[in-house]
Write a protein that holds these residues in place. Sequence first.
Motif, short mmCIF file in Angstrom:
data_model
loop_
_atom_site.label_atom_id
_atom_site.label_comp_id
_atom_site.label_asym_id
_atom_site.label_seq_id
_atom_site.Cartn_x
_atom_site.Cartn_y
_atom_site.Cartn_z
N LYS A 133 18.75 43.48 39.67
CA LYS A 133 18.60 42.94 40.98
C LYS A 133 19.78 43.30 42.03
O LYS A 133 20.77 43.81 41.73
CB LYS A 133 18.43 41.43 40.84
CG LYS A 133 17.47 40.72 40.11
CD LYS A 133 17.55 39.42 39.97
CE LYS A 133 16.56 38.59 39.08
NZ LYS A 133 16.68 37.26 39.04
N GLU A 134 19.12 43.56 43.20
CA GLU A 134 20.40 44.00 44.27
C GLU A 134 21.41 43.01 44.36
O GLU A 134 22.42 43.19 44.83
CB GLU A 134 19.27 44.01 45.59
CG GLU A 134 18.37 45.23 45.56
CD GLU A 134 17.86 45.47 47.02
OE1 GLU A 134 18.04 44.47 47.82
OE2 GLU A 134 17.00 46.23 47.28
N THR A 135 21.16 41.71 43.96
CA THR A 135 22.27 40.47 43.96
C THR A 135 23.14 40.74 42.98
O THR A 135 24.29 40.12 42.69
CB THR A 135 21.72 39.23 44.03
OG1 THR A 135 20.69 39.15 43.10
CG2 THR A 135 21.11 39.20 45.49
N ASP A 136 22.85 41.49 41.55
CA ASP A 136 23.75 41.89 40.58
C ASP A 136 24.90 42.62 40.89
O ASP A 136 24.68 43.28 41.92
CB ASP A 136 22.88 42.45 39.54
CG ASP A 136 21.97 41.22 38.76
OD1 ASP A 136 22.09 40.12 39.03
OD2 ASP A 136 20.82 41.79 38.29
N CYS A 296 19.76 42.96 30.95
CA CYS A 296 20.06 41.97 32.04
C CYS A 296 19.43 40.58 31.52
O CYS A 296 19.90 39.69 31.85
CB CYS A 296 19.07 42.54 33.06
SG CYS A 296 20.00 43.94 33.90
#
Length: 413
Positions: A133-136, A296
Amino acid sequence: APVGLWPHLFTMFSTLRLASGALSSPARCVLRSAVAAQCTSLRSFAKKAKSEDNGEIIIPLDSAHLTHRCDGPTSKDIPTSQEEMLKFYETMYAVRRLEVASDTLYKQRLIRGFLHLYNGQEAVAVGMLAAMKETDAVITAYRDHAFSLLRGGTYYTILSELMGKAPGVSKGKGGSMHLFGVDHHFYGGNAIVGAQVPVGAGISFAQKYEGTGGVTMVAYGDGAANQGQIFETFNMAYIWKLPCIFVIENNGYGMGTSISRAASNTDFFLRGDFVPGMKVDGMDVFGVKHAMEYACDFARNQGPIVLEMMTYRYVGHSMSDPGTTYRTREEVDNVRKKQDPIERLKDRILKGNLATADEIKAIEKTVKKDVDDALRKAKAAPWPDMEELYHDIYEETVPVRHVERANNFYPPQ
């Protein structure tokens, strides 16, 4: 029946008509084999047609992942699409062209200091980040250009940073080994061997403490894999069940030393001991994505996991290393010829009729033009102002131990 099905049906029915004649036993065996082959072809076509009804394409896993203390992905089929395959090709080609441009700048003495290129390892970064995810969060070592490009950097800002220019991703103050993008959850670019591993675990701890649901991907090389701090971090991450994915980019050589000469156990995915692990073909972008999706999900729900990405760098460790004193040119050429991640994907695209050779060339031409344009712009970019020396300096009043509470700060306020 779909148009593409008629050749299969025609061939099979024509073959069956031959059976009406008197055939010898060997001829009937040949007939049965021919019919079986056509049935197999029909099943293959039907599966492909079914998968393409909704734009989905199913790719079989080329090389099975080896696992340690975990089951690994249950399915060996990888769903994708024409759009994703072409995007992966464009992105990996972009990383390769960026490194070619960086190489040129260094040889022109426009980049000073150290420069570590990623040529050959593109599938690792592209496949992993596609699964996240882009927030990871992402943190890596000094071979970091690809990760920066995939996490908010552009050709212009990265090339500017490499030359120490003000528009760089680190304002021209970091250079090649310290690319950074906190707005995109990219925490570098770290020059000290293995130092990013405990830092990455700290980021992962913050994610768990704050309940963000995120994971942290910590990448390091086989040359760092014997660092004591890494094993300490494994232990803490496992005890606290941190959502952390430890990734060894195993390109076979720690600087100029092969892994067989440096490590008593070269199966690095086993070396977490109590931490589960997988060994992955890091030259297959879809195999990487497949493994990373599992990792993930595992990290979010169960805790840390180790991934060993088997990859290869075509260039030396850094620009001062020709890369040919500890391995042969034949070895490098053989990997390029048989395993290159970009060529493997191109071959799959062309054989699947997902794009023509001319369309592939058009993608390459566009990327090359974009990189060249950014290179010219970066060369003309301004240097940082002198006052920038005084910015981004972390200042903190530090408590001094072994003194009275009232006087435990220095300097006195």
